[in-house]
Design a protein around this motif. Sequence first.
Motif, PDB file in Angstrom:
ATOM      1  N   LEU A 175      30.490  23.241  46.331  1.00 42.19           N
ATOM      2  CA  LEU A 175      29.823  23.863  47.676  1.00 42.19           C
ATOM      3  C   LEU A 175      30.156  22.807  48.733  1.00 42.19           C
ATOM      4  CD1 LEU A 175      26.623  24.719  46.082  1.00 42.19           C
ATOM      5  CD2 LEU A 175      28.417  26.272  46.696  1.00 42.19           C
ATOM      6  N   GLN A 176      30.064  21.546  48.647  1.00 38.61           N
ATOM      7  CA  GLN A 176      30.522  20.669  49.607  1.00 38.61           C
ATOM      8  C   GLN A 176      31.954  20.882  49.887  1.00 38.61           C
ATOM      9  OE1 GLN A 176      28.678  18.221  51.235  1.00 38.61           O
ATOM     10  NE2 GLN A 176      30.413  18.587  52.777  1.00 38.61           N
ATOM     11  N   GLU A 177      32.961  21.222  49.243  1.00 39.08           N
ATOM     12  CA  GLU A 177      34.244  21.354  49.596  1.00 39.08           C
ATOM     13  C   GLU A 177      34.291  22.427  50.516  1.00 39.08           C
ATOM     14  OE1 GLU A 177      38.524  22.123  47.451  1.00 39.08           O
ATOM     15  OE2 GLU A 177      36.753  21.427  46.001  1.00 39.08           O
ATOM     16  N   THR A 178      33.546  23.802  50.125  1.00 36.89           N
ATOM     17  CA  THR A 178      33.561  24.877  50.963  1.00 36.89           C
ATOM     18  C   THR A 178      32.896  24.664  52.147  1.00 36.89           C
ATOM     19  OG1 THR A 178      33.369  26.093  49.137  1.00 36.89           O
ATOM     20  CG2 THR A 178      32.996  27.258  51.129  1.00 36.89           C
ATOM     21  N   LEU A 179      31.784  23.862  52.254  1.00 35.52           N
ATOM     22  CA  LEU A 179      31.032  23.438  53.606  1.00 35.52           C
ATOM     23  C   LEU A 179      31.942  22.577  54.557  1.00 35.52           C
ATOM     24  CD1 LEU A 179      28.437  23.652  54.780  1.00 35.52           C
ATOM     25  CD2 LEU A 179      27.746  21.710  53.599  1.00 35.52           C
ATOM     26  N   ASP A 180      32.682  21.814  53.873  1.00 28.93           N
ATOM     27  CA  ASP A 180      33.812  20.856  54.726  1.00 28.93           C
ATOM     28  C   ASP A 180      34.857  21.899  55.241  1.00 28.93           C
ATOM     29  OD1 ASP A 180      32.415  18.733  54.235  1.00 28.93           O
ATOM     30  OD2 ASP A 180      34.290  18.161  52.445  1.00 28.93           O
ATOM     31  N   GLU A 181      35.029  22.949  54.880  1.00 25.30           N
ATOM     32  CA  GLU A 181      36.403  23.784  55.053  1.00 25.30           C
ATOM     33  C   GLU A 181      35.704  24.794  56.395  1.00 25.30           C
ATOM     34  OE1 GLU A 181      39.162  24.215  51.326  1.00 25.30           O
ATOM     35  OE2 GLU A 181      37.872  25.952  51.915  1.00 25.30           O
ATOM     36  N   GLU A 182      34.430  25.294  56.047  1.00 26.64           N
ATOM     37  CA  GLU A 182      33.779  26.047  57.108  1.00 26.64           C
ATOM     38  C   GLU A 182      33.477  25.354  58.300  1.00 26.64           C
ATOM     39  OE1 GLU A 182      33.664  29.005  56.522  1.00 26.64           O
ATOM     40  OE2 GLU A 182      32.973  29.699  54.543  1.00 26.64           O
ATOM     41  N   GLY A 183      33.180  24.035  58.398  1.00 22.24           N
ATOM     42  CA  GLY A 183      32.844  23.206  59.313  1.00 22.24           C
ATOM     43  C   GLY A 183      34.031  22.968  60.297  1.00 22.24           C
ATOM     44  N   GLU A 184      35.293  22.877  59.392  1.00 19.15           N
ATOM     45  CA  GLU A 184      36.777  22.802  60.111  1.00 19.15           C
ATOM     46  C   GLU A 184      37.139  24.303  60.994  1.00 19.15           C
ATOM     47  OE1 GLU A 184      39.116  20.330  60.921  1.00 19.15           O
ATOM     48  OE2 GLU A 184      37.212  18.986  60.527  1.00 19.15           O
ATOM     49  N   THR A 185      36.703  25.312  60.107  1.00 15.67           N
ATOM     50  CA  THR A 185      37.060  26.470  60.780  1.00 15.67           C
ATOM     51  C   THR A 185      36.395  26.536  62.112  1.00 15.67           C
ATOM     52  OG1 THR A 185      37.617  27.420  58.619  1.00 15.67           O
ATOM     53  CG2 THR A 185      37.122  29.079  60.532  1.00 15.67           C
ATOM     54  N   ASN A 186      35.118  26.047  62.171  1.00 14.83           N
ATOM     55  CA  ASN A 186      34.179  26.424  63.073  1.00 14.83           C
ATOM     56  C   ASN A 186      34.675  25.302  64.522  1.00 14.83           C
ATOM     57  OD1 ASN A 186      31.547  27.503  64.727  1.00 14.83           O
ATOM     58  ND2 ASN A 186      31.268  25.277  64.770  1.00 14.83           N
ATOM     59  N   LYS A 187      35.316  24.222  64.030  1.00 13.30           N
ATOM     60  CA  LYS A 187      35.698  23.501  64.845  1.00 13.30           C
ATOM     61  C   LYS A 187      36.961  24.013  65.663  1.00 13.30           C
ATOM     62  CE  LYS A 187      35.918  19.143  63.699  1.00 13.30           C
ATOM     63  NZ  LYS A 187      36.501  17.836  63.332  1.00 13.30           N
ATOM     64  N   ASP A 246      36.512  32.140  44.656  1.00 10.33           N
ATOM     65  CA  ASP A 246      36.825  31.403  43.285  1.00 10.33           C
ATOM     66  C   ASP A 246      36.015  30.397  43.055  1.00 10.33           C
ATOM     67  OD1 ASP A 246      38.950  33.311  42.987  1.00 10.33           O
ATOM     68  OD2 ASP A 246      40.473  31.769  43.819  1.00 10.33           O
ATOM     69  N   ARG A 247      35.523  29.620  43.994  1.00 10.64           N
ATOM     70  CA  ARG A 247      34.680  28.652  43.835  1.00 10.64           C
ATOM     71  C   ARG A 247      33.225  28.824  43.502  1.00 10.64           C
ATOM     72  NH1 ARG A 247      36.285  25.819  49.164  1.00 10.64           N
ATOM     73  NH2 ARG A 247      38.291  25.038  48.623  1.00 10.64           N
ATOM     74  N   LEU A 248      32.789  30.031  44.177  1.00 12.79           N
ATOM     75  CA  LEU A 248      31.441  30.436  43.927  1.00 12.79           C
ATOM     76  C   LEU A 248      31.513  30.923  42.223  1.00 12.79           C
ATOM     77  CD1 LEU A 248      30.818  31.966  47.306  1.00 12.79           C
ATOM     78  CD2 LEU A 248      29.489  29.998  46.422  1.00 12.79           C
ATOM     79  N   ASP A 249      32.463  31.762  42.091  1.00 14.55           N
ATOM     80  CA  ASP A 249      32.467  32.082  40.687  1.00 14.55           C
ATOM     81  C   ASP A 249      32.528  31.285  39.706  1.00 14.55           C
ATOM     82  OD1 ASP A 249      32.983  34.567  39.065  1.00 14.55           O
ATOM     83  OD2 ASP A 249      34.956  33.997  38.730  1.00 14.55           O
ATOM     84  N   ARG A 250      33.221  30.118  39.913  1.00 19.14           N
ATOM     85  CA  ARG A 250      33.405  28.949  39.086  1.00 19.14           C
ATOM     86  C   ARG A 250      31.922  28.319  39.151  1.00 19.14           C
ATOM     87  NH1 ARG A 250      38.112  25.812  41.660  1.00 19.14           N
ATOM     88  NH2 ARG A 250      36.848  24.077  41.292  1.00 19.14           N
ATOM     89  N   SER A 251      31.178  28.219  40.010  1.00 15.09           N
ATOM     90  CA  SER A 251      29.978  27.752  40.209  1.00 15.09           C
ATOM     91  C   SER A 251      28.882  28.467  39.334  1.00 15.09           C
ATOM     92  CB  SER A 251      29.520  27.552  41.437  1.00 15.09           C
ATOM     93  OG  SER A 251      30.306  26.561  42.542  1.00 15.09           O
ATOM     94  N   LEU A 252      28.799  29.755  39.655  1.00 19.80           N
ATOM     95  CA  LEU A 252      28.078  30.489  38.523  1.00 19.80           C
ATOM     96  C   LEU A 252      28.415  30.529  37.342  1.00 19.80           C
ATOM     97  CD1 LEU A 252      28.082  33.320  41.488  1.00 19.80           C
ATOM     98  CD2 LEU A 252      25.964  32.409  40.424  1.00 19.80           C
ATOM     99  N   LYS A 253      29.622  30.363  36.970  1.00 18.73           N
ATOM    100  CA  LYS A 253      29.757  30.367  35.413  1.00 18.73           C
ATOM    101  C   LYS A 253      29.212  28.902  35.076  1.00 18.73           C
ATOM    102  CE  LYS A 253      33.732  33.302  34.959  1.00 18.73           C
ATOM    103  NZ  LYS A 253      35.165  33.497  35.771  1.00 18.73           N
TER     104      LYS A 253
END
Length: 170
Positions: free
Chosen positions: A136-148, A57-64
């Motif tokens: 993008l930063q919001e998603t980046l933070d979530e990806e980092g947490e998932t990795n942790k 959803d965030r990527l879709d919003r970013s592209l729009k």
Amino acid sequence: MSSLNSLKDLLIDELKDLYSAETQLVKALPKMAKAAANEGLKEGFQEHLEQTKGHVDRLDRSLKILGAAAKGKTCQAMKGLVDEGSEAIDTDAPDAIRDANLIGAAQRVEHYEIAAYGTARAFAETIGQTEVASLLQETLDEEGETNKRLTELAEKINRDAYTAGEDETE
């Protein structure tokens, strides 16, 4: 091959690639969750599936925001990483060893995404697209947490996998 004449064009190309990657993951994560024996790992995959839908959803919003459509690109890297995940699912091994293999496959995905989101965020910041950079930063933070979280799960599961392997060799 697309024509890239500006950093904005490159950003759009990166976002389309990430959109493809995330939609591939939406299909792959339920299979990984089903294959996981460890309850924490299974729940982690299911939680990340819901997060991943938000990433789409965030990527879709970013592209729009950038005046572009989300379609038109296949992320070949994620295709390969999903194939590796499928190999982990099909591993003929004790549960803990298969789970350790699934975590390895999942962390390779996370590391790829962390690199890709970081790159795209830097592009967005450079061209003054602060709203896109923030998404993008919001998603980046979530990806980092998932990795942790995957690393924390791996610490226990790897010990269990080691013990399972020792039982097999004795």
